[in-house]
Motif scaffolding. Structure first.
Motif, mmCIF file in Angstrom:
data_model
loop_
_atom_site.group_PDB
_atom_site.id
_atom_site.type_symbol
_atom_site.label_atom_id
_atom_site.label_comp_id
_atom_site.label_asym_id
_atom_site.label_seq_id
_atom_site.Cartn_x
_atom_site.Cartn_y
_atom_site.Cartn_z
ATOM 1 N N GLY A 173 0.799 -1.224 0.000
ATOM 2 C CA GLY A 173 0.000 0.000 0.000
ATOM 3 C C GLY A 173 0.826 1.266 0.000
ATOM 4 N N GLN A 174 2.088 1.179 0.381
ATOM 5 C CA GLN A 174 2.960 2.357 0.380
ATOM 6 C C GLN A 174 3.620 2.598 -0.972
ATOM 7 O OE1 GLN A 174 5.172 0.913 4.004
ATOM 8 N NE2 GLN A 174 5.012 3.061 4.600
ATOM 9 N N LEU A 175 3.513 1.630 -1.874
ATOM 10 C CA LEU A 175 4.134 1.771 -3.184
ATOM 11 C C LEU A 175 3.242 2.581 -4.107
ATOM 12 C CD1 LEU A 175 5.396 -1.894 -3.728
ATOM 13 C CD2 LEU A 175 6.589 0.011 -2.617
ATOM 14 N N HIS A 176 3.841 3.508 -4.848
ATOM 15 C CA HIS A 176 3.086 4.301 -5.817
ATOM 16 C C HIS A 176 3.288 3.707 -7.206
ATOM 17 C CE1 HIS A 176 1.342 7.737 -7.891
ATOM 18 N NE2 HIS A 176 2.365 7.658 -8.724
ATOM 19 N N ILE A 177 2.180 3.398 -7.862
ATOM 20 C CA ILE A 177 2.224 2.914 -9.242
ATOM 21 C C ILE A 177 1.790 4.061 -10.142
ATOM 22 C CG2 ILE A 177 1.305 1.237 -10.885
ATOM 23 C CD1 ILE A 177 0.867 -0.628 -8.509
ATOM 24 N N PRO A 178 2.591 4.424 -11.134
ATOM 25 C CA PRO A 178 2.245 5.570 -11.986
ATOM 26 C C PRO A 178 0.859 5.419 -12.612
ATOM 27 C CG PRO A 178 4.496 4.878 -12.407
ATOM 28 C CD PRO A 178 3.900 3.856 -11.487
ATOM 29 N N ASP A 179 0.152 6.533 -12.673
ATOM 30 C CA ASP A 179 -1.176 6.542 -13.288
ATOM 31 C C ASP A 179 -1.090 6.009 -14.715
ATOM 32 O OD1 ASP A 179 -2.105 7.676 -10.970
ATOM 33 O OD2 ASP A 179 -2.031 9.747 -11.733
ATOM 34 N N ASP A 180 -2.057 5.214 -15.091
ATOM 35 C CA ASP A 180 -2.210 4.689 -16.457
ATOM 36 C C ASP A 180 -1.175 3.637 -16.826
ATOM 37 O OD1 ASP A 180 -4.378 6.447 -16.883
ATOM 38 O OD2 ASP A 180 -3.006 8.054 -17.471
ATOM 39 N N LEU A 181 -0.302 3.213 -15.899
ATOM 40 C CA LEU A 181 0.643 2.145 -16.232
ATOM 41 C C LEU A 181 -0.136 0.866 -16.521
ATOM 42 C CD1 LEU A 181 3.709 1.487 -16.448
ATOM 43 C CD2 LEU A 181 3.539 0.553 -14.133
ATOM 44 N N LEU A 330 30.738 -10.396 4.054
ATOM 45 C CA LEU A 330 32.019 -10.875 3.548
ATOM 46 C C LEU A 330 32.778 -9.711 2.900
ATOM 47 C CD1 LEU A 330 30.787 -14.228 1.979
ATOM 48 C CD2 LEU A 330 32.106 -13.938 4.087
ATOM 49 N N PRO A 331 34.093 -9.743 2.904
ATOM 50 C CA PRO A 331 34.880 -8.592 2.415
ATOM 51 C C PRO A 331 34.674 -8.286 0.932
ATOM 52 C CG PRO A 331 36.307 -10.454 2.943
ATOM 53 C CD PRO A 331 34.962 -10.780 3.495
ATOM 54 N N ASP A 332 34.196 -9.236 0.140
ATOM 55 C CA ASP A 332 33.975 -8.990 -1.282
ATOM 56 C C ASP A 332 32.612 -8.368 -1.572
ATOM 57 O OD1 ASP A 332 36.435 -9.911 -2.125
ATOM 58 O OD2 ASP A 332 35.751 -11.978 -2.336
ATOM 59 N N VAL A 333 31.750 -8.278 -0.578
ATOM 60 C CA VAL A 333 30.410 -7.720 -0.787
ATOM 61 C C VAL A 333 30.478 -6.198 -0.710
ATOM 62 C CG1 VAL A 333 28.063 -7.573 0.127
ATOM 63 C CG2 VAL A 333 29.252 -9.772 0.086
ATOM 64 N N LEU A 334 29.980 -5.545 -1.759
ATOM 65 C CA LEU A 334 29.987 -4.083 -1.821
ATOM 66 C C LEU A 334 28.653 -3.474 -1.435
ATOM 67 C CD1 LEU A 334 31.824 -3.684 -5.256
ATOM 68 C CD2 LEU A 334 32.822 -3.404 -2.972
ATOM 69 N N LEU A 335 27.571 -4.126 -1.838
ATOM 70 C CA LEU A 335 26.237 -3.529 -1.703
ATOM 71 C C LEU A 335 25.224 -4.612 -1.400
ATOM 72 C CD1 LEU A 335 24.206 -1.084 -2.292
ATOM 73 C CD2 LEU A 335 24.061 -2.036 -4.601
ATOM 74 N N ASP A 336 24.310 -4.297 -0.484
ATOM 75 C CA ASP A 336 23.168 -5.161 -0.187
ATOM 76 C C ASP A 336 21.937 -4.273 -0.238
ATOM 77 O OD1 ASP A 336 21.371 -7.049 0.681
ATOM 78 O OD2 ASP A 336 22.165 -7.174 2.735
ATOM 79 N N LEU A 337 21.150 -4.388 -1.309
ATOM 80 C CA LEU A 337 20.037 -3.479 -1.562
ATOM 81 C C LEU A 337 18.740 -4.275 -1.652
ATOM 82 C CD1 LEU A 337 19.954 -0.323 -2.192
ATOM 83 C CD2 LEU A 337 19.517 -1.030 -4.554
ATOM 84 N N ASP A 338 17.728 -3.812 -0.957
ATOM 85 C CA ASP A 338 16.411 -4.462 -0.892
ATOM 86 C C ASP A 338 15.399 -3.489 -1.510
ATOM 87 O OD1 ASP A 338 13.873 -5.344 -0.078
ATOM 88 O OD2 ASP A 338 14.540 -5.933 1.923
ATOM 89 N N TYR A 339 14.788 -3.876 -2.639
ATOM 90 C CA TYR A 339 13.909 -2.937 -3.327
ATOM 91 C C TYR A 339 12.693 -3.624 -3.938
ATOM 92 C CZ TYR A 339 15.895 -4.415 -7.884
ATOM 93 O OH TYR A 339 16.275 -5.128 -8.998
ATOM 94 N N TRP A 340 11.648 -2.832 -4.190
ATOM 95 C CA TRP A 340 10.452 -3.277 -4.911
ATOM 96 C C TRP A 340 10.533 -2.762 -6.354
ATOM 97 C CZ3 TRP A 340 6.782 -6.645 -3.484
ATOM 98 C CH2 TRP A 340 6.517 -6.867 -2.127
ATOM 99 N N ALA A 341 10.166 -3.639 -7.302
ATOM 100 C CA ALA A 341 10.100 -3.243 -8.707
ATOM 101 C C ALA A 341 8.770 -3.707 -9.300
ATOM 102 C CB ALA A 341 11.265 -3.846 -9.491
ATOM 103 N N LEU A 342 8.386 -3.087 -10.413
ATOM 104 C CA LEU A 342 7.167 -3.464 -11.124
ATOM 105 C C LEU A 342 7.525 -4.283 -12.347
ATOM 106 C CD1 LEU A 342 5.174 -0.093 -10.926
ATOM 107 C CD2 LEU A 342 5.131 -2.048 -9.344
ATOM 108 N N MET A 343 6.731 -5.349 -12.568
ATOM 109 C CA MET A 343 7.050 -6.333 -13.600
ATOM 110 C C MET A 343 5.741 -6.804 -14.250
ATOM 111 S SD MET A 343 9.029 -9.975 -12.967
ATOM 112 C CE MET A 343 10.688 -9.299 -12.934
ATOM 113 N N PRO A 344 5.748 -7.100 -15.548
ATOM 114 C CA PRO A 344 4.530 -7.605 -16.189
ATOM 115 C C PRO A 344 4.165 -9.000 -15.697
ATOM 116 C CG PRO A 344 6.387 -7.723 -17.700
ATOM 117 C CD PRO A 344 6.870 -6.955 -16.506
ATOM 118 N N LYS A 345 2.864 -9.225 -15.526
ATOM 119 C CA LYS A 345 2.380 -10.518 -15.091
ATOM 120 C C LYS A 345 2.193 -11.450 -16.290
ATOM 121 C CE LYS A 345 -1.181 -8.977 -12.724
ATOM 122 N NZ LYS A 345 -2.346 -8.949 -11.841
#
Length: 345
Positions: A173-181, A330-345
């Protein structure tokens, strides 16, 4: 007579909870930003590459890449928040609230929501909630970040500790989906891969295979593009080892672009649940990436599903390994990112 018009930036003791900072300088974004972004990173997501593809998805034309918006809004804050930073530590509660179009003008405002002095007495952590607005005062992006900042005077008393309570993830419910997508007429051939939202399973891990070696000139060009003035990215005297620290956002964009191989249809980033720059990235490091599917959710937009992904950037080592037995990255890890994306069903 020595002048006093220059600004050395804020230090830890200059921040107080409740402070509001209006950042200079507004930035009008056009096709040049997109061209440079796509030159700096192997970005190929179709929605941000083709007006025709974007129109087939219900949008008037192709918006600016979501991470262009992030970098510009972030860059505005650096002179006021992280000019004297030791490191940018993490992100949470990020939401993309409206598309940014070529010709829009962006500005940034931050509120200090937490401060905590470190035990060494030389630095402290500052928490800010930043919002980006367009020329119509529409909020296009908001996020929380925390940064370690040097003290001007190590004898200055520690402030009352305030650490904000930040939920681990955004709700659907906190995610905004662009109008008309609308992804009902989505062209998988033009997008580059056949994999739909329903083809991914929670717990699935994807090795994105490719790697890019970061060069000194390109990461500084990228950081200047976003008007990010943090000393550690440019000035070799700003770090004890004489190296230039690569802007963490450069690693984010590189990893996101590399994730195209396996996640070409994860078109739009709409939420940033959390993120950590686990280890420093320096020139000569080769960035690789892998992802894990953390969650999935249906949306009310036609043909659109939401997928929650962990994106991990590394500079080597085995894919799918994140932390050691001690619970530390681990020393080789640069980034740990947790995100929501929109994808076609």
């Amino acid at each position: 007579m020595a002048g006093t018009k220059t600004n050395a930036g804020r230090f830890f003791e200059d921040y107080a909870v409740g402070q509001t900072i209006h950042h200079a300088v507004p930035r009008t974004v056009k096709g040049g930003e997109r061209a440079l972004y796509h030159a700096l990173y192997p970005a190929r997501h179709a929605l941000y590459s083709s007006d025709q593809f974007a129109r087939s998805c219900g949008m008037p034309f192709s918006p600016m890449d979501d991470l262009i918006t992030f970098h510009i809004v972030f860059g505005k804050t650096v002179p006021d928040v992280s000019l004297n930073a030791v490191a940018n530590l993490g992100y949470a509660q990020g939401r993309w609230l409206a598309p940014v179009w070529p010709g829009d003008t962006l500005r940034s405002v931050s509120e200090v929501i937490g401060v905590k002095q470190n035990s060494n007495g030389k630095t402290g952590v500052v928490y800010v909630r930043t919002a980006g607005y367009n020329q119509d005062d529409t909020k296009v992006l908001e996020y929380v970040r925390w940064v370690m900042v040097r003290k001007r005077d190590i004898n200055a008393p520690a402030p009352a500790e305030v650490v904000p309570n930040l939920p681990k993830a955004l709700s659907l419910g906190q995610l905004h989906i662009p109008d008309d997508l609308d992804f009902t007429n989505y062209d998988f051939t033009l997008a580059g891969e056949p994999h739909r939202w329903g083809d991914y399973e929670i717990g699935e891990k994807i090795d994105h295979v490719d790697g890019v070696t970061v060069e000194e000139a390109e990461h500084m060009m990228a950081t200047r593009l976003w008007q990010n003035t943090a000393k550690v990215h440019f000035d070799t005297s700003a770090r004890p080892d004489g190296s230039r620290l690569i802007y963490g956002g450069h690693v984010i964009s590189m990893a996101r672009a590399l994730s195209f191989n396996g996640l070409a249809n994860a078109q739009m980033i709409v939420g940033l649940n959390g993120g950590a720059h686990a280890n420093p990235c320096l020139s000569g490091d080769t960035i690789r990436a892998w992802s894990e599917v953390l969650d999935k959710a249906d949306t009310s937009a036609p043909g659109v599903g939401a997928i929650r992904l962990r994106l991990v950037a590394t500079k080597g080592g085995d894919p799918f390994k994140l932390k050691g037995e001690d619970g530390k990255y681990l020393p080789d890890v640069l980034l740990d990112l947790d995100y929501w994306a929109l994808m076609p069903k």
